[in-house]
Design an enzyme around this catalytic site. Structure first.
Site, mmCIF file in Angstrom:
data_model
loop_
_atom_site.group_PDB
_atom_site.id
_atom_site.type_symbol
_atom_site.label_atom_id
_atom_site.label_comp_id
_atom_site.label_asym_id
_atom_site.label_seq_id
_atom_site.Cartn_x
_atom_site.Cartn_y
_atom_site.Cartn_z
ATOM 1 N N GLU A 17 0.813 -1.216 0.000
ATOM 2 C CA GLU A 17 0.000 0.000 0.000
ATOM 3 C C GLU A 17 0.843 1.261 0.000
ATOM 4 O O GLU A 17 0.552 2.220 -0.728
ATOM 5 C CB GLU A 17 -0.953 -0.003 1.202
ATOM 6 C CG GLU A 17 -2.108 -1.006 1.097
ATOM 7 C CD GLU A 17 -1.713 -2.435 1.416
ATOM 8 O OE1 GLU A 17 -0.565 -2.665 1.867
ATOM 9 O OE2 GLU A 17 -2.554 -3.335 1.211
ATOM 10 N N HIS B 60 -11.243 -4.808 9.405
ATOM 11 C CA HIS B 60 -11.850 -4.560 8.082
ATOM 12 C C HIS B 60 -13.099 -3.679 8.165
ATOM 13 O O HIS B 60 -13.849 -3.618 7.199
ATOM 14 C CB HIS B 60 -12.297 -5.884 7.449
ATOM 15 C CG HIS B 60 -11.215 -6.718 6.863
ATOM 16 N ND1 HIS B 60 -10.314 -7.404 7.621
ATOM 17 C CD2 HIS B 60 -10.891 -6.983 5.572
ATOM 18 C CE1 HIS B 60 -9.488 -8.086 6.819
ATOM 19 N NE2 HIS B 60 -9.817 -7.837 5.576
#
Ligand code: TPP
Ligand code: MG
Lengths: 323, 313
Positions: free
Chosen positions: A60, A129
């Site tokens: 990322e 999440h």
């Protein structure tokens, strides 16, 4: 008027941007071969090829940073991060580079970058999440933060974001992808103002992204009880369109802020502070907030439901205000 | 291995009956990695795992009842239903999760090993992660720290050739992962991850070396997942022929055949094992189903430690 899903609206927006401007490309984990982890970019690889629908390894910080560099180099990248929790691995690039380069360089280097990511809970995905961290990003000067809550905004916000000379972060609530709505048009969608989604006179319910549905459902329940709620969709979390909020409070005299983020130090705190700073004398009751419980999101459904803002909690907050 | 396989097959059924929700990642096809590796650990060693950890958890000795109850979000689960499939933790077996941030567990393993090292304990921290994690900065930072500080970490990379839909060759410029670890001066070996004996041998050897003070080791366990990445994955990116090819190397029939060739396991014995496993799974399923839900009043418990005072308003 056609009805489409939020996912399809987003995909149309991507297709449109890729067609309109050849400098635009999409980069992220599994955006190509896999079709996007929420199937948003499904089919785009076949249409635009691997150079423009670019699968990135799990890195990322690397690919967000590369997006920043590509923007500096004259391209118009759309970077997709699977989930806001994973964006924390790229937080350094977003906060220390994307948001600062223009200012640090004395106005020489702007970063015309769009970063899209999924946010929010409700699908039993637990504490790595499910969080709503857009409020953190809204803290950072130099970023524009958007939260499309309707299919029109999912379809319409991307292009003006790409036209923005500075970094724009788009937060897509995971619970919205399969929701359907009428697409009323694609042009003239602005990325600056809040919208009144339901006019009313008795109380202002401020929401955005995933909480718009909750606010509208609470407004329906309140109508049954004779309370006429006005529902605001913030749309743009930074910079905040304070004028729309204040105008509403000026005639309803009451406000509830609904935010899936945590209450402490969150976006709801900012909205409530602005109302008290700038519309204190319009208020007939203290500003109320309905936020997520101050816990990492639990997996078990009953716990997750209890942790999240629900229409009933909004109704109860309005009831408590009396009047 | 059979026990893990049958357990996960039951999980699929429970998922379709919505008793299990959220993301469910199965290790079907990869059982030899978990089982082989765990043979090299003592109860005092530590394990750090990923969201694809049912096999690791069961092989480590976490009771099946508690694992399944966790998957069903029950109070009787390993984490009171707060973690679910991706977040199994168990202090009794020093099982430090259940991490669903790819690469997130590696620095933890380095720290656990640092603690053992500094406190003079001859223990091993086994850290599982996938091939996808190798692309993350945390992999590289952890390799370097572990090697630099000579820490007792056993890095176990379950290379199943895919990170969701991204094939290894599409995410790594160098697909021989042992070279990456070696470049940090971490002793590393490729291992046939479909052969439980090979995994066990490699793990034994590495763990022994680590206990002897040889510093971190890296095993690239070459394996394959037979099923999709998660229950949400339509698996559009893999060739069916490729999957079928790997199924010929299924570690369970391979091991069964080997044992029977060597005269170590009769057909009746295998049937008995199957029956015992089914009984254990039935028992765990009944236990999980009869499990209770955490009281909503306890929603905010454990955000902070109870001894230090409660709540933050
Ligand atoms: C930091 C981070 N980025 C993205 C994801 C989404 N994601 C979950 S699993 C996965 C693939 C990981 O592949 P690998 O490490 O090979 O493990 P495997 O699933 O094959 O066991 C991805 C991209 C994540 N959980 N964390
Ligand atoms: Mg993998």
């Amino acid at each position: 008027m056609s009805t489409i899903t939020y996912r399809e609206a987003m995909r149309q927006a991507l297709r449109d941007a890729l067609t309109r401007d050849e400098r635009v490309f999409l980069i992220g984990e599994d955006v190509g071969r896999y079709g996007g982890c929420y199937a948003v970019s499904l089919g785009l690889l076949e249409e635009f090829g691997p150079e423009r629908i670019r699968d990135a390894p799990l890195s990322e910080s690397g690919f967000v940073g590369a997006g920043i560099g590509a923007a500096l180099g004259g391209l118009r990248p759309i970077v997709e991060i699977m989930t806001v929790n994973f964006s924390l691995l790229a937080l350094d690039q977003i906060v220390n580079n994307a948001a600062t380069l223009l200012y640090m360089s004395g106005g020489q280097f702007n970063v015309p970058l769009v970063i899209r990511m999924t946010t929010g809970a409700g699908r039993q995905l637990a504490a790595q999440h499910s969080h709503s961290l857009e409020g953190w990003y809204a803290h950072v000067p130099g970023l524009r933060i958007l939260a499309p809550a309707t299919v029109d905004d999912a379809r319409g916000m991307l292009w003006p974001s790409l036209e923005d000379p500075d970094p724009v972060l788009i937060f897509e609530h995971g619970g919205l992808y399969s929701s359907e709505g009428a697409l009323t048009g694609t042009d003239g969608v602005d990325i600056t103002s809040a919208a009144v989604r339901r006019p009313g006179n008795d109380v202002t319910i401020v929401s955005y992204g995933g909480t718009l549905r909750i606010a509208l459902s609470a407004a329906e329940q309140l109508r049954g009880a004779g309370v006429d709620a006005e529902v605001i969709d913030l749309r743009c979390l930074r910079p905040l369109d304070t004028a729309t909020i204040l105008a509403s409070v000026a005639h309803t005299h009451r406000a509830v802020v609904v935010d899936e983020g945590w209450r402490t130090g969150g976006l709801s705190a900012e909205v409530a502070a602005r109302i008290t700073e700038e519309a204190f004398y319009d208020l007939d009751a203290p500003v109320a907030r309905v936020c997520s419980a101050e816990v990492p999101m639990p997996y078990a459904k009953h716990l997750e439901d209890a942790a999240l803002p629900q229409p009933e909690r909004v109704v109860a907050a309005v009831r408590q205000m009396g009047g | 291995m059979l026990r893990i396989r049958r357990f996960e097959e039951r999980c699929v059924e429970l998922y379709s009956r919505t008793a299990i929700r959220g993301f469910l990642h199965l290790g079907i096809g990869e059982e030899a990695c978990a089982v082989g590796l765990m043979q090299a650990l003592t109860p005092a060693d530590a394990v750090v795992s990923t969201y694809r950890e049912h096999g690791h958890a069961l092989a480590r000795g976490i009771p099946m009842r508690a694992v399944l109850a966790e998957l069903e979000g029950k109070l009787e689960g390993t984490c009171r239903g707060r973690g679910g499939s991706m977040h199994i933790f168990d202090s009794a077996t020093r099982f430090y999760g259940g991490n669903a941030i790819v690469g997130g567990g590696l620095p933890l393993a380095v720290g656990l090993a640092l603690a053992d090292h500094l406190q003079g304990r001859q223990l091993v921290t086994a850290c599982f992660f996938g091939d996808g994690a190798v692309a993350e900065g945390e992999f590289h930072e952890s390799m370097n720290l572990a090697a630099l500080w000579h820490l007792p970490v056993l890095f176990c990379c379950e290379n199943n050739l895919y990170a969701m839909g991204t094939a290894l060759a599409r995410s790594e410029s160098e697909t021989d992962l042992t070279l990456k670890a070696s470049s940090y001066r971490v002793a590393s070996w490729p291992v046939d991850g479909m052969d439980v004996g090979a995994v066990e041998d490699a793990a034994m050897h590495a763990a022994e070396a680590i206990r002897g003070g040889a510093g971190p080791h890296f095993l690239e366990l070459r394996t394959y997942r037979f099923r999709a990445h998660s229950m949400y994955d339509p698996d559009r990116y893999r060739d069916k022929g490729e999957i079928e090819g790997w199924k010929h190397r299924d570690p369970i029939p391979l091991t069964a055949a080997r044992l029977s060739d060597q005269g170590l396991m009769s057909d009746e014995a295998l049937e008995r094992i199957e029956a015992d496993i089914e009984a254990e799974i039935d028992d765990a399923a009944a236990f999980a189903e009869a499990g209770t839900l955490e009281d909503l009043a306890d929603l905010e418990r454990f955000v902070v430690s109870e001894a230090a005072g409660m709540g933050d308003g």
